[in-house]
Write an enzyme that holds these catalytic residues in place. Structure first.
Site, PDB file in Angstrom:
ATOM      1  N   GLU A 223       0.827  -1.215   0.000  1.00  0.00           N
ATOM      2  CA  GLU A 223       0.000   0.000   0.000  1.00  0.00           C
ATOM      3  C   GLU A 223       0.857   1.258   0.000  1.00  0.00           C
ATOM      4  OE1 GLU A 223      -2.954  -0.124   3.054  1.00  0.00           O
ATOM      5  OE2 GLU A 223      -3.875  -1.920   2.235  1.00  0.00           O
ATOM      6  N   ASP A 260      -3.314  -0.672  12.389  1.00  0.00           N
ATOM      7  CA  ASP A 260      -4.141  -1.806  11.988  1.00  0.00           C
ATOM      8  C   ASP A 260      -3.373  -3.044  12.412  1.00  0.00           C
ATOM      9  OD1 ASP A 260      -5.697  -3.778  10.976  1.00  0.00           O
ATOM     10  OD2 ASP A 260      -5.718  -3.073   8.893  1.00  0.00           O
ATOM     11  N   ASP A 331     -12.659  -4.570  11.223  1.00  0.00           N
ATOM     12  CA  ASP A 331     -12.520  -4.800   9.776  1.00  0.00           C
ATOM     13  C   ASP A 331     -12.851  -6.266   9.496  1.00  0.00           C
ATOM     14  OD1 ASP A 331     -11.681  -5.161   7.157  1.00  0.00           O
ATOM     15  OD2 ASP A 331      -9.565  -4.806   7.538  1.00  0.00           O
ATOM     16  N   LYS A 356     -15.702  -1.551   3.352  1.00  0.00           N
ATOM     17  CA  LYS A 356     -15.049  -1.950   2.101  1.00  0.00           C
ATOM     18  C   LYS A 356     -16.100  -2.589   1.208  1.00  0.00           C
ATOM     19  CE  LYS A 356     -10.533  -3.354   4.040  1.00  0.00           C
ATOM     20  NZ  LYS A 356      -9.852  -4.508   4.705  1.00  0.00           N
ATOM     21  N   SER A 386      -5.791  -3.774  -0.159  1.00  0.00           N
ATOM     22  CA  SER A 386      -4.349  -3.729  -0.453  1.00  0.00           C
ATOM     23  C   SER A 386      -4.086  -3.917  -1.945  1.00  0.00           C
ATOM     24  CB  SER A 386      -3.604  -4.760   0.379  1.00  0.00           C
ATOM     25  OG  SER A 386      -4.223  -6.018   0.271  1.00  0.00           O
ATOM     26  N   LYS A 407      -9.527   5.482   4.491  1.00  0.00           N
ATOM     27  CA  LYS A 407      -8.254   4.762   4.634  1.00  0.00           C
ATOM     28  C   LYS A 407      -7.890   4.160   3.280  1.00  0.00           C
ATOM     29  CE  LYS A 407      -6.203   0.959   7.263  1.00  0.00           C
ATOM     30  NZ  LYS A 407      -6.412  -0.497   7.364  1.00  0.00           N
TER      31      LYS A 407
HETATM   32  P1  PGA Z   1      -6.544  -6.038   2.820  1.00  0.00           P
HETATM   33  O1  PGA Z   1      -5.954  -5.037   3.883  1.00  0.00           O
HETATM   34  O2  PGA Z   1      -7.133  -5.258   1.707  1.00  0.00           O
HETATM   35  O3  PGA Z   1      -5.345  -6.855   2.411  1.00  0.00           O
HETATM   36  O4  PGA Z   1      -7.579  -6.869   3.529  1.00  0.00           O
HETATM   37  C1  PGA Z   1      -6.561  -3.837   4.247  1.00  0.00           C
HETATM   38  C2  PGA Z   1      -6.904  -3.810   5.716  1.00  0.00           C
HETATM   39  O5  PGA Z   1      -6.700  -4.822   6.422  1.00  0.00           O
HETATM   40  O6  PGA Z   1      -7.415  -2.817   6.194  1.00  0.00           O
HETATM   41 ZN    ZN Z   2      -7.662  -4.020   8.308  1.00  0.00          ZN
END
Ligand code: PGA
Ligand code: ZN
Length: 447
Positions: A223, A260, A331, A356, A386, A407
């Site tokens: 990221e 996180d 999350d 998300k 990510s 975020k």
């Molecule tokens: P991920 O990570 O997209 O790999 O799940 C982002 C997060 O954990 O906030």
């Molecule tokens: Zn997360």
């Protein structure tokens, strides 16, 4: 009907990790196509909607998304061609029903989300409105006119307080560190553009500090956060605090720290495996003690996934101990799912939820979770994955809904900057139609 869907098309494209992903185009009669691309996580939660990949195919190590693309071009296209793209809720209802599985595993959450979002863009194209205005219309329809307790958040369009990755660990940076993200929140900035300038300055100063101290300064994780080899998670926090100071800003008042922890990914047999802290794995209580100590020592204002996705007891404990002092974001715990968030609210767990869209699979369901959060005083944080693309949906979405926080990862790598730059455009073009609450949303934590 003003926006009759005439064509639905999909193709396989590639995300920021070079992994295949789905792009969908939906076209209304007489208009240009609306287009959306789907992101993809690495540290995914077990309860997320399912990404369909061509696992049995040796092509691209089984990561191809040709079946998901075919599902859009055939079954999904037949189901929605002729429908009104302005009726997002009805389209999403049809998509959910057509799939028929609890986690969208038949057609694929990637096929479904790509379509859902492309429909919103197609409606915007058909009526000549910008995506942010289209998302606001959809949000207004979901919020409706019933008496709701929307507080400051959700009431009007808002530029978000960005929560930005400085150092990456966990699954995003070769597990150099156990914790996944060491972030900053510029809580003292009075506008989005000022917040962003502070972030960029701290990021650049941190690069310099890392080089001066002999670390891998400018190597970055998935990221865009720096991925130095450090001995402990605390060392990463200390480096970020040092960079804030070198930037001439005040740790805590100007710029606070977020973590996180992504603890689901080192949770085994009911214990948290943190070799850099202790040779024997920690119980939930020890994990809470550890984090409470850090909250006392460092200017930490936000903790994401401090406990694992099914450790409800641990989550309850941390909420009792820290819920009035820091933002506690679920999350992997909530996976943008209304039912899981409702369970969390009932159990008195967490005080914030990551939003998300691809964890749940349609725009309507994403917004339903966002609304449930705001109605119950949980801070929503709209988030990227990510694995991202140049798609800017979440930037428009966070502004349209007035969710208050975003975020996206760090300030290097253009799949991240695509979102931050879109926010700069929105700040300029929406002018007085958009507000900025910044760090003032955390008033209750300071009192
Ligand atoms: P991920 O990570 O997209 O790999 O799940 C982002 C997060 O954990 O906030
Ligand atoms: Zn997360």
């Amino acid at each position: 009907m003003t926006s009759r869907i005439e064509r639905v098309h999909a193709r396989e494209v590639f995300d920021s990790r070079g992994k295949p992903t789905v792009e969908v185009e939906v076209t209304c009669a007489g208009a240009r196509p609306g287009r959306a691309m789907v992101p993809s996580g690495a540290s995914t939660g077990r309860f997320e909607a399912v990404e369909l990949r061509d696992r049995s195919d040796s092509r691209l190590d089984g990561l191809g998304v040709r079946q998901a693309v075919r599902n859009v071009c055939t079954e999904i296209a037949s189901a929605i061609i002729g429908l009104d793209a302005d009726d997002q809720a009805e389209i999403d209802r049809r998509l959910i029903e057509l799939d028929g599985t609890p986690q969208k595993s038949r057609l694929g959450a990637n096929a479904i989300l790509g379509t859902s979002l492309a429909v919103a863009y197609a409606s915007a194209e058909a009526r000549g409105v910008s995506p942010v205005i289209r998302f606001r219309e959809i949000w207004d329809a979901i919020v409706g006119h019933v008496e709701i307790v929307l507080d400051k958040l959700g009431m009007r369009m808002l530029l978000p307080l960005p929560m930005v990755n400085m150092i990456s660990g966990g699954l995003h940076a070769g597990r150099q560190l156990e914790f996944q993200d060491f972030l900053i929140l510029p809580v003292g900035a009075t506008s989005y553009s000022q917040a962003f300038e502070w972030i960029v300055t701290v990021y650049r100063r941190l690069g310099r500090v890392l080089i001066e101290r002999g670390h891998e300064g400018i190597l970055v994780g998935d990221e865009g956060g720096y991925g130095p080899k450090l001995r402990t998670n605390e060392e990463a926090i200390e480096l970020v605090v040092a960079a804030i100071e070198v930037a001439g800003l005040n740790p805590g008042d100007d710029v606070a720290i977020g973590l996180d922890v992504a603890s689901t990914h080192f949770f085994e047999d009911g214990r948290y495996r943190l070799p850099s802290v202790s040779s024997s794995p920690l119980t939930a209580e020890q994990m809470v003690d550890l984090l409470e100590g850090w909250v006392a020592r460092y200017p930490i204002i936000s903790l994401e996934d401090p406990l694992a996705e099914d450790d409800w007891t641990g989550w309850r404990l941390i909420t009792e101990r820290l819920g009035k002092r820091v933002q506690l974001i679920g999350d992997d715990l909530f996976v943008t799912n209304v039912a899981r968030l409702r369970e969390g609210i009932e159990r008195g767990v967490a005080n914030s939820v990551l939003i998300k869209p691809n964890q749940i699979g349609t725009l309507t369901e994403t917004l339903a979770t966002l609304r449930l959060a705001i109605d119950n005083g949980y801070w929503p944080v709209v988030s990227a994955r990510s694995g991202e693309t140049e798609d800017t949906t979440i930037a428009d979405l966070v502004v349209a809904t007035g969710a208050g926080q975003l975020k996206v990862g760090s300030v290097a790598r253009s799949e991240r900057l695509a979102k931050y730059n879109q926010l700069l455009r929105l700040e300029e073009t929406l002018r007085t139609d958009v507000g900025y609450l910044g760090g003032s949303i955390f008033e209750s934590l300071r009192s």
